[in-house]
Design an enzyme around this catalytic site. Sequence first.
Site, PDB file in Angstrom:
ATOM      1  N   THR A 141      38.446  42.648  32.331  1.00  0.00           N
ATOM      2  CA  THR A 141      37.751  43.821  32.853  1.00  0.00           C
ATOM      3  C   THR A 141      38.608  45.048  32.599  1.00  0.00           C
ATOM      4  O   THR A 141      39.796  45.064  32.895  1.00  0.00           O
ATOM      5  CB  THR A 141      37.499  43.675  34.361  1.00  0.00           C
ATOM      6  OG1 THR A 141      36.735  42.500  34.602  1.00  0.00           O
ATOM      7  CG2 THR A 141      36.739  44.872  34.908  1.00  0.00           C
ATOM      8  N   LEU A 193      42.462  43.910  38.760  1.00  0.00           N
ATOM      9  CA  LEU A 193      41.306  43.779  37.880  1.00  0.00           C
ATOM     10  C   LEU A 193      41.514  42.512  37.072  1.00  0.00           C
ATOM     11  O   LEU A 193      42.653  42.180  36.704  1.00  0.00           O
ATOM     12  CB  LEU A 193      41.184  44.968  36.921  1.00  0.00           C
ATOM     13  CG  LEU A 193      40.699  46.312  37.467  1.00  0.00           C
ATOM     14  CD1 LEU A 193      40.675  47.335  36.332  1.00  0.00           C
ATOM     15  CD2 LEU A 193      39.323  46.193  38.096  1.00  0.00           C
ATOM     16  N   ASP A 194      40.432  41.800  36.766  1.00  0.00           N
ATOM     17  CA  ASP A 194      40.537  40.633  35.895  1.00  0.00           C
ATOM     18  C   ASP A 194      41.088  41.044  34.535  1.00  0.00           C
ATOM     19  O   ASP A 194      40.914  42.184  34.086  1.00  0.00           O
ATOM     20  CB  ASP A 194      39.166  39.987  35.696  1.00  0.00           C
ATOM     21  CG  ASP A 194      38.637  39.324  36.950  1.00  0.00           C
ATOM     22  OD1 ASP A 194      39.430  39.057  37.874  1.00  0.00           O
ATOM     23  OD2 ASP A 194      37.416  39.071  37.007  1.00  0.00           O
ATOM     24  N   ARG A 195      41.711  40.103  33.853  1.00  0.00           N
ATOM     25  CA  ARG A 195      42.271  40.351  32.524  1.00  0.00           C
ATOM     26  C   ARG A 195      41.253  41.024  31.592  1.00  0.00           C
ATOM     27  O   ARG A 195      41.579  41.981  30.873  1.00  0.00           O
ATOM     28  CB  ARG A 195      42.724  39.026  31.901  1.00  0.00           C
ATOM     29  CG  ARG A 195      43.142  39.142  30.437  1.00  0.00           C
ATOM     30  CD  ARG A 195      43.226  37.760  29.789  1.00  0.00           C
ATOM     31  NE  ARG A 195      44.362  37.008  30.289  1.00  0.00           N
ATOM     32  CZ  ARG A 195      45.553  36.956  29.698  1.00  0.00           C
ATOM     33  NH1 ARG A 195      45.761  37.632  28.573  1.00  0.00           N
ATOM     34  NH2 ARG A 195      46.517  36.243  30.211  1.00  0.00           N
ATOM     35  N   HIS A 218      35.574  38.245  41.507  1.00  0.00           N
ATOM     36  CA  HIS A 218      34.441  38.041  40.597  1.00  0.00           C
ATOM     37  C   HIS A 218      33.102  38.480  41.200  1.00  0.00           C
ATOM     38  O   HIS A 218      32.049  38.013  40.780  1.00  0.00           O
ATOM     39  CB  HIS A 218      34.333  36.578  40.155  1.00  0.00           C
ATOM     40  CG  HIS A 218      35.395  36.150  39.197  1.00  0.00           C
ATOM     41  ND1 HIS A 218      35.361  34.941  38.530  1.00  0.00           N
ATOM     42  CD2 HIS A 218      36.537  36.759  38.784  1.00  0.00           C
ATOM     43  CE1 HIS A 218      36.426  34.826  37.765  1.00  0.00           C
ATOM     44  NE2 HIS A 218      37.155  35.920  37.904  1.00  0.00           N
TER      45      HIS A 218
END
Length: 252
Positions: free
Chosen positions: A73, A69-71, A173
């Site tokens: 999110t 997961l993105d930082r 993304h």
Amino acid sequence: MKPHAMSRAVEQSSATLPFTVLYRDNRLVVLDKPPGLPVHPGRGGGQSVEDWFPALSRHRNGPWLAHRLDRDTSGCLVVALRKQALVAVQACLAAGKARKTYWAIVQGAPDAAQGVIDVPLARVEHDRQWRMQPMKTGGQPARTRWRVLGTGHDGAGQPISWLELVLETGRTHQARAHCAVIGCPIRGDTRYGARDAGALHLMSRSIHLPLDVPVHATAMPPEHMRRIMEQAGWTAPPDNVEKEAARCSPTH
């Protein structure tokens, strides 16, 4: 492991976990990752989800991150406690059998109540910055199903919408780029066209893995998303997934 890294791991293993455990068995853990905490250690240092692996399992065969997961999110993040479980989860994801549902609070409102975004994406770089660019030809296939869960206004009177996004592919993304494709960038996501910088209003709401013993976990919105939802008059459905305590005992 370097001495300073080892001491940090020991320290973290005895500390209270910075996330809730949404699901756990002897194969897998599903964490509710908070926004702002990266999954991997960064070049500049600082804490990451991996720092707490010793608190999840002391077995030498694991743990491993099953996906990313993105930082910024938040929400459901699967960690495999054994190598066999890692292989099974990654095969499930690669085959498109996993169901990954996201919630996003976006600017404006889509033109319909629901739809499908089937737009390939490719990574492009400009001025030392990168983003995922929609492509008419080429790029990686990317498909997102979406529906509107609510429309309203934020505290400043700006129109916003609450979207449910089901990612049928797993591109980097993807949720962020596809929301921008329909003219509704996610709040705080200036990389993809949001008006104002700030916290990213995107979370991994739930994940379902149809393994031999199925795994299902659901996360609740982080505080900054709950605050905007209250301003708009939206009520999130209750979380009906049983959670363990924030601290869990290591497995051996």
